[in-house]
Design a protein around this motif. Structure first.
Motif, short mmCIF file in Angstrom:
data_model
loop_
_atom_site.label_atom_id
_atom_site.label_comp_id
_atom_site.label_asym_id
_atom_site.label_seq_id
_atom_site.Cartn_x
_atom_site.Cartn_y
_atom_site.Cartn_z
N ILE A 26 0.83 -1.20 0.00
CA ILE A 26 0.00 0.00 0.00
C ILE A 26 0.87 1.26 0.00
CG2 ILE A 26 -1.74 1.31 1.27
CD1 ILE A 26 -2.93 -1.21 0.19
N GLU A 27 1.91 1.27 0.84
CA GLU A 27 2.78 2.44 0.94
C GLU A 27 3.52 2.71 -0.36
OE1 GLU A 27 5.19 1.29 4.23
OE2 GLU A 27 3.74 1.98 5.75
N LEU A 28 3.97 1.66 -1.02
CA LEU A 28 4.70 1.84 -2.27
C LEU A 28 3.79 2.39 -3.37
CD1 LEU A 28 6.89 -1.40 -2.30
CD2 LEU A 28 7.67 0.94 -1.91
N ILE A 29 2.57 1.88 -3.42
CA ILE A 29 1.62 2.37 -4.44
C ILE A 29 1.29 3.83 -4.20
CG2 ILE A 29 -0.74 2.14 -5.29
CD1 ILE A 29 -0.43 -0.88 -4.85
N ALA A 30 1.08 4.20 -2.93
CA ALA A 30 0.78 5.60 -2.61
C ALA A 30 1.95 6.51 -2.98
CB ALA A 30 0.45 5.73 -1.12
N ALA A 31 3.16 6.06 -2.69
CA ALA A 31 4.34 6.87 -3.00
C ALA A 31 4.50 7.03 -4.51
CB ALA A 31 5.58 6.22 -2.40
N TYR A 32 4.30 5.96 -5.25
CA TYR A 32 4.44 6.04 -6.71
C TYR A 32 3.37 6.92 -7.32
CZ TYR A 32 4.97 4.63 -11.57
OH TYR A 32 5.15 4.64 -12.94
N ASP A 33 2.15 6.86 -6.78
CA ASP A 33 1.06 7.68 -7.31
C ASP A 33 1.36 9.16 -7.12
OD1 ASP A 33 -1.53 8.22 -8.39
OD2 ASP A 33 -2.31 8.44 -6.36
N GLU A 34 2.04 9.50 -6.02
CA GLU A 34 2.30 10.91 -5.75
C GLU A 34 3.59 11.40 -6.40
OE1 GLU A 34 2.66 13.95 -1.94
OE2 GLU A 34 1.61 12.04 -1.80
N LEU A 35 4.62 10.57 -6.40
CA LEU A 35 5.94 11.04 -6.83
C LEU A 35 6.46 10.38 -8.10
CD1 LEU A 35 7.65 11.06 -3.31
CD2 LEU A 35 6.67 13.01 -4.54
N GLY A 36 5.76 9.38 -8.59
CA GLY A 36 6.24 8.68 -9.78
C GLY A 36 7.53 7.95 -9.49
N SER A 39 9.87 8.33 -6.41
CA SER A 39 9.58 7.66 -5.14
C SER A 39 10.49 6.48 -4.87
CB SER A 39 8.12 7.17 -5.13
OG SER A 39 7.95 6.15 -6.11
N GLY A 40 11.17 6.02 -5.92
CA GLY A 40 11.99 4.82 -5.78
C GLY A 40 11.21 3.54 -6.01
N ALA A 41 9.92 3.68 -6.23
CA ALA A 41 9.05 2.52 -6.52
C ALA A 41 8.68 2.55 -7.99
CB ALA A 41 7.81 2.56 -5.65
N PHE A 42 8.23 1.40 -8.48
CA PHE A 42 7.76 1.32 -9.86
C PHE A 42 6.54 0.42 -9.90
CE2 PHE A 42 7.74 -0.81 -14.05
CZ PHE A 42 7.51 0.32 -14.83
N VAL A 43 5.46 0.92 -10.50
CA VAL A 43 4.22 0.16 -10.64
C VAL A 43 3.99 -0.11 -12.12
CG1 VAL A 43 1.73 0.15 -10.28
CG2 VAL A 43 3.22 1.16 -8.55
N ASN A 44 3.91 -1.37 -12.46
CA ASN A 44 3.66 -1.78 -13.85
C ASN A 44 2.26 -2.36 -13.93
OD1 ASN A 44 3.80 -2.58 -16.50
ND2 ASN A 44 5.14 -4.34 -16.12
N CYS A 45 1.31 -1.56 -14.40
CA CYS A 45 -0.08 -1.97 -14.44
C CYS A 45 -0.79 -1.26 -15.58
CB CYS A 45 -0.77 -1.64 -13.11
SG CYS A 45 -2.46 -2.24 -12.99
N ALA A 46 -1.72 -1.95 -16.22
CA ALA A 46 -2.45 -1.37 -17.34
C ALA A 46 -3.43 -0.29 -16.90
CB ALA A 46 -3.19 -2.47 -18.11
N ALA A 47 -3.83 -0.32 -15.63
CA ALA A 47 -4.78 0.66 -15.09
C ALA A 47 -4.09 1.49 -14.01
CB ALA A 47 -6.00 -0.04 -14.51
#
Length: 309
Positions: A26-36, A39-47
């Protein structure tokens, strides 16, 4: 840390012990949503992936469309009927971290997952350890050996019950209706018989599983949980057109979450549409006698596992 999730339905439940990565996800998704990527995170998703939290959740959710929405278990609103209503009338998919059942939401038995660590480091003193978190189904597929049950408990009192009650009468097995999924636990608990077969719509039976399976310490309970009775009819071979075959092979490609909050609703809609104006015209509240005719009944029975009926 790497986590892979496959989202097939509009409601997915994540369970599991502490330190398996649920909150971190949850924390990683929130960070990526705000900072791209900063954030140091990467989300690979079609939506788009969003995190819903806090007292302003209703206002925030109203602005989210066609996304995958993650909610952590420390948000009390997740257990309210207000959230269930808002989710039902949105175009989003939801991943809910919840160790306890959520009875107000019709989630599938097949979409309750646990997270587990599958770190395979063989270094005795690793400087860096990369953790891979994988999902597993909490309730796996049931197997049946044809043993005769002492009693059959069917979730509803409508067409599905009428069909299975007819099968049980031929075998002399008592068949009772629980009158709804939330009543199945008590219906099983109150029976004196030791060998119980429960038949329910798996597409929305997820909230009842934890409590019901707790009875397996005292009774031999077999669970037959097809998507729904309508799904059983559709996949029986009575409708052998390509569109039906393709839809059954990949329901997620055909079902819009905004229109059908549960797959059971979709399969009911499909069966009513396909049989309208025919001798098999389907009514969920009362089963047409055509479905008990030998030819039709045998078609449906032929796709059932060995239930002992």
């Amino acid at each position: 840390m790497q986590i892979k999730l496959t989202i097939s339905r509009n409601l997915t439940i994540l369970q599991g012990n502490s330190a398996t990565g649920k909150t971190t996800l949850i924390e990683l998704i929130a960070a990526y949503d705000e900072l791209g990527e900063d954030s140091g995170a990467f989300v690979n998703c079609a939506a788009p992936c969003k995190v819903l939290a806090g007292r302003n959740w209703m206002h925030d959710l109203a602005a989210i469309e066609n996304s995958i929405v993650f909610v952590d278990e420390d948000n009390a609103f997740m257990r309210t009927y207000e959230f269930a209503h808002a989710a039902r009338h949105s175009s989003n998919y939801y991943v809910l971290v919840a160790r306890e059942s959520l009875p107000q939401l019709p989630y599938s038995v097949d979409e309750i997952y646990g997270l587990r660590n599958t770190n395979r480091s063989t270094t005795k003193y690793p400087v860096y350890s990369r953790t891979y978190a994988s999902t597993y189904r909490v309730y796996g597929d049931a197997s049946f050996d044809g043993s005769r049950p002492d009693v059959v408990v069917v979730e509803d009192s409508n067409s599905g019950f009428e069909f299975f009650n007819a099968l049980c009468k031929r075998s002399g097995i008592p068949c009772i209706s629980a009158g709804g999924k939330s009543n199945v636990y008590n219906a099983v608990l109150e029976r004196q018989e030791s060998n119980v077969l429960v038949i329910a719509d798996g597409a929305a039976f997820g909230p009842e599983m934890e409590l019901l399976t707790s009875l397996q310490r005292f009774k031999n309970i077999q669970l037959f949980l097809p998507e729904s009775f309508e799904w059983l009819v559709l996949q029986s071979g009575l409708f052998n057109d390509k569109q039906t075959r393709d839809m059954l092979a990949n329901p997620a490609a055909y079902i819009e979450s905004e229109s059908f909050f549960s797959w059971e609703q979709f399969f009911t809609h499909e069966l009513i549409e396909k049989t309208q104006g025919t001798y098999l015209a389907y009514d969920k509240s009362k089963l047409s006698s055509a479905y008990l005719d030998d030819h039709v009944s045998k078609k449906i029975e032929g796709r059932l596992p060995q239930l002992g009926l």
